[in-house]
Design an enzyme around this catalytic site. Structure first.
Site, PDB file in Angstrom:
ATOM      1  N   CYS A 165      15.539 -71.206  65.742  1.00 55.39           N
ATOM      2  CA  CYS A 165      15.575 -72.640  66.031  1.00 55.39           C
ATOM      3  C   CYS A 165      14.802 -72.947  67.314  1.00 55.39           C
ATOM      4  O   CYS A 165      14.198 -74.004  67.446  1.00 55.39           O
ATOM      5  CB  CYS A 165      17.006 -73.133  66.140  1.00 55.39           C
ATOM      6  SG  CYS A 165      17.830 -73.167  64.548  1.00 55.39           S
ATOM      7  N   CYS A 200       1.816 -68.038  73.502  1.00 51.25           N
ATOM      8  CA  CYS A 200       2.629 -68.834  72.577  1.00 51.25           C
ATOM      9  C   CYS A 200       3.752 -69.470  73.397  1.00 51.25           C
ATOM     10  O   CYS A 200       3.546 -69.822  74.550  1.00 51.25           O
ATOM     11  CB  CYS A 200       3.170 -67.967  71.434  1.00 51.25           C
ATOM     12  SG  CYS A 200       4.265 -66.641  71.973  1.00 51.25           S
TER      13      CYS A 200
END
Ligand SMILES: [Zn+2]
Length: 390
Positions: free
Chosen positions: A197, A348
């Protein structure tokens, strides 16, 4: 399939308890007997996050006598979008303590036990053995398999739930009466395949939908009413607004709960789930820079090609100046257009996906390529604190 109640009833209810739980007491299926069983019940919530928050609040309100909370984290502002047991004034506090305070505010009759530790093979058996039932709200595969294996080895039922973006799943795993999590998912997905998540996002209210199924099932199993989700998987799609129930069979070959189990004790779950792939680890060793080093390179005008391998939605939230977006999955198709005369630097959100991308780059001959440890999160917390963290 209906099952006998998991918990014996408590001796009796006080006058205060009768007043508090009167809306349960007048339901014939719950009644005094069911409420006394809830009072005697000991339930452990693994995590006081998205799923644990509503679960703990409703179990407390329902009158579960003892609630355990396993949680080592502190409350972060980014939790408040869904972890409704915590509030603005709890930011920076221990999540376990914050959750306890909310529970006692809802129902001071609950006995709350805190386990402020990271659940692992060294403590899971001792912690689980103190409870009748476990509610799993973890968000990573290593802990999920740990919870499953410990519950099966101890013969305890547990209510599992998982959430991602607009989709959720829930089931009750109780090896004595049905399948376990390994019967449903024998192998964890390859590392990096299924985003968490934190990486992929979750609609806040989805937590309430799945946690309400988990809490309902917990109450049913404790009191022995209805038809619990044993041997069934509930699949919820918030966009379509559908609930589907899928039959899950016990696998006779299951290595844990099957006829000839090969797993008879806890294993190394980090290794089993391969938290970072071996290729990525290899590529990253000796080719990892800090956010502060990247800053030095950029300030000095070093010839580098800075590539952001996250998704466009993440790029819109925050990015490192001078970067160009090539989502990780699209990187192989763009290798030919990358410059050969400059060092390629990838990043990232946290450094997991970029390590994967680094393996791709090295495999394609970009031997000097490096990735940024901690990704854009490290950049925003160490280099440019005006930037948001998500
Ligand atoms: Zn099994």
């Amino acid at each position: 399939m209906s099952l006998p109640p998991l918990v014996e009833p408590a001796e009796g209810l006080t006058v205060d308890e009768v007043r508090r739980y009167s809306r349960h007491l007048i339901i014939p299926d719950v009644a005094m007997d069911g409420q006394k069983r809830l009072k005697n019940a000991k339930v452990l919530a693994v995590g006081a996050g998205g799923l644990g928050s509503p679960t703990l609040m409703y179990l407390a309100a329902a009158g579960v006598g003892t609630l355990g909370i396993v949680e080592f984290d502190t409350v972060d502002e980014s939790n408040l979008q869904r972890q409704i047991i915590h509030g603005q004034s709890d930011v920076g506090r221990s999540k376990a303590e914050s959750a306890r305070d909310s529970v006692l505010n809802i129902n001071p009759l609950v006995n709350v036990v805190l386990h402020e530790t990271r659940l692992d093979t060294s403590n899971v058996m001792e912690i689980f053995s103190q409870y009748d039932l476990i509610v799993d709200g973890t968000d990573n595969f290593a802990t999920r398999y740990l919870v499953n294996d410990a519950a099966v080895l101890l013969g305890k039922p547990y209510v599992w739930g998982s959430i991602y973006r607009f989709d959720g799943q829930a089931s009750v795993f109780w090896a004595e009466h049905g399948p376990c999590y390994r019967c449903l998912y024998p192998e964890p997905p390859p590392p990096g395949m299924v985003p968490s998540c934190a990486e992929g996002g979750v609609l806040g209210v989805l937590c309430a939908s799945i946690a309400s199924i988990q809490t309902t099932e917990a109450i049913k199993v404790l009191t022995g009413i209805g038809d619990p989700l044993v041997g069934r998987l509930m699949v919820y799609d918030a966009l379509e607004m559908t609930y589907r129930s899928i039959k899950v069979r016990k696998d006779p070959e299951c290595p844990l709960c099957g006829k000839n189990p090969s797993i008879t004790e806890l294993i190394d779950y980090e290794a089993f789930c391969g938290v970072v792939s071996e290729e990525a680890q290899l590529a990253a060793s000796g080719s990892t820079i800090l956010a502060s080093e990247l800053k030095t390179w950029l300030d000095a005008g070093e010839p580098i090609e800075l590539i952001d391998v996250r998704e466009p939605a993440e790029w819109e939230i925050v990015r490192i100046p001078g970067a160009r977006l090539i989502p990780k999955a699209e990187l192989p198709a763009h290798l030919a257009e990358l410059p050969q005369d400059r060092r390629v630097v990838v990043y990232c959100k946290s450094g997991v996906r970029s390590a994967d991308a680094l393996a791709t780059l090295k495999g394609a001959g970009f031997t000097s390529a490096v990735h940024v440890q901690g990704g854009v999160t490290a950049w925003a917390t160490q280099v440019d604190k005006t930037l948001p963290v998500y």
